[in-house]
Design a protein around this motif. Sequence first.
Motif, PDB file in Angstrom:
ATOM      1  N   PRO A  84       1.641   8.096  -3.240  1.00 14.99           N
ATOM      2  CA  PRO A  84       0.783   9.032  -2.505  1.00 14.99           C
ATOM      3  C   PRO A  84       0.720  10.394  -3.184  1.00 14.99           C
ATOM      4  O   PRO A  84       1.618  10.779  -3.937  1.00 14.99           O
ATOM      5  CB  PRO A  84       1.471   9.150  -1.138  1.00 14.99           C
ATOM      6  N   ARG A  85      -0.330  11.133  -2.904  1.00 15.73           N
ATOM      7  CA  ARG A  85      -0.532  12.426  -3.565  1.00 15.73           C
ATOM      8  C   ARG A  85       0.562  13.425  -3.243  1.00 15.73           C
ATOM      9  O   ARG A  85       0.945  14.227  -4.086  1.00 15.73           O
ATOM     10  CB  ARG A  85      -1.888  13.001  -3.179  1.00 15.73           C
ATOM     11  N   ASP A  86       1.070  13.389  -2.014  1.00 13.98           N
ATOM     12  CA  ASP A  86       2.124  14.350  -1.682  1.00 13.98           C
ATOM     13  C   ASP A  86       3.406  14.046  -2.459  1.00 13.98           C
ATOM     14  O   ASP A  86       4.103  14.970  -2.889  1.00 13.98           O
ATOM     15  CB  ASP A  86       2.391  14.382  -0.175  1.00 13.98           C
ATOM     16  N   GLN A  87       3.709  12.777  -2.688  1.00 15.77           N
ATOM     17  CA  GLN A  87       4.887  12.435  -3.491  1.00 15.77           C
ATOM     18  C   GLN A  87       4.671  12.814  -4.949  1.00 15.77           C
ATOM     19  O   GLN A  87       5.599  13.257  -5.623  1.00 15.77           O
ATOM     20  CB  GLN A  87       5.199  10.947  -3.370  1.00 15.77           C
TER      21      GLN A  87
ATOM     22  N   ASP B 235       0.837  -1.191   0.000  1.00 16.68           N
ATOM     23  CA  ASP B 235       0.000   0.000   0.000  1.00 16.68           C
ATOM     24  C   ASP B 235       0.879   1.251   0.000  1.00 16.68           C
ATOM     25  O   ASP B 235       2.102   1.178  -0.062  1.00 16.68           O
ATOM     26  CB  ASP B 235      -0.982  -0.015   1.170  1.00 16.68           C
ATOM     27  N   LYS B 236       0.256   2.414   0.082  1.00 16.99           N
ATOM     28  CA  LYS B 236       0.971   3.678  -0.071  1.00 16.99           C
ATOM     29  C   LYS B 236       2.014   3.918   1.010  1.00 16.99           C
ATOM     30  O   LYS B 236       2.936   4.689   0.816  1.00 16.99           O
ATOM     31  CB  LYS B 236      -0.021   4.837  -0.059  1.00 16.99           C
ATOM     32  N   ALA B 237       1.889   3.248   2.152  1.00 20.57           N
ATOM     33  CA  ALA B 237       2.841   3.456   3.236  1.00 20.57           C
ATOM     34  C   ALA B 237       4.236   2.961   2.861  1.00 20.57           C
ATOM     35  O   ALA B 237       5.225   3.408   3.439  1.00 20.57           O
ATOM     36  CB  ALA B 237       2.363   2.736   4.493  1.00 20.57           C
ATOM     37  N   TYR B 238       4.352   2.060   1.897  1.00 22.36           N
ATOM     38  CA  TYR B 238       5.638   1.490   1.503  1.00 22.36           C
ATOM     39  C   TYR B 238       6.210   2.137   0.247  1.00 22.36           C
ATOM     40  O   TYR B 238       7.081   1.584  -0.391  1.00 22.36           O
ATOM     41  CB  TYR B 238       5.493  -0.023   1.295  1.00 22.36           C
ATOM     42  N   SER B 239       5.739   3.333  -0.085  1.00 22.35           N
ATOM     43  CA  SER B 239       6.127   3.980  -1.323  1.00 22.35           C
ATOM     44  C   SER B 239       7.333   4.893  -1.177  1.00 22.35           C
ATOM     45  O   SER B 239       7.520   5.786  -1.976  1.00 22.35           O
ATOM     46  CB  SER B 239       4.950   4.780  -1.861  1.00 22.35           C
ATOM     47  N   SER B 240       8.169   4.690  -0.177  1.00 31.35           N
ATOM     48  CA  SER B 240       9.306   5.583   0.011  1.00 31.35           C
ATOM     49  C   SER B 240      10.368   5.342  -1.053  1.00 31.35           C
ATOM     50  O   SER B 240      10.432   4.276  -1.677  1.00 31.35           O
ATOM     51  CB  SER B 240       9.908   5.391   1.401  1.00 31.35           C
ATOM     52  N   ARG B 241      11.212   6.312  -1.235  1.00 30.98           N
ATOM     53  CA  ARG B 241      12.285   6.226  -2.220  1.00 30.98           C
ATOM     54  C   ARG B 241      13.257   5.102  -1.861  1.00 30.98           C
ATOM     55  O   ARG B 241      13.749   4.384  -2.729  1.00 30.98           O
ATOM     56  CB  ARG B 241      13.014   7.556  -2.286  1.00 30.98           C
TER      57      ARG B 241
END
Length: 105
Positions: free
Chosen positions: A44-47, A20-26
């Motif tokens: 996520p929208r902020d990214q 999910d979006k929580a694991y979308s880090s660089r």
Amino acid sequence: MPRPCGIGRPRNKPDSLTGDKAYSSRVNRALLRRRQIRTTIPEPRDQQANRKRRGRSGGRPPTFDADHYKRRNQVERGFHRRKQFRAVATRYDCEDQNVPLRAVV
């Protein structure tokens, strides 16, 4: 993918990963890319906003397969269904506190 016959360690690298979006880090994406694991993680929208704000230096958006992501729901429901039986497996529902809990085998 079946394990090839022969000696050696078993295969432990997945073909793909869905999160999910929580694991979308660089950092997470870079690690998975380095190990050549395909990902299906929504951005996520902020990214998205930060990437678009940087213009050309923001890079391309990560690939995302919406159909593959929809199947993630089936896995989540399976885990939640099994969690409903946690009380039976761990015996949290004992009313008498003097009775020692025992593991169900």
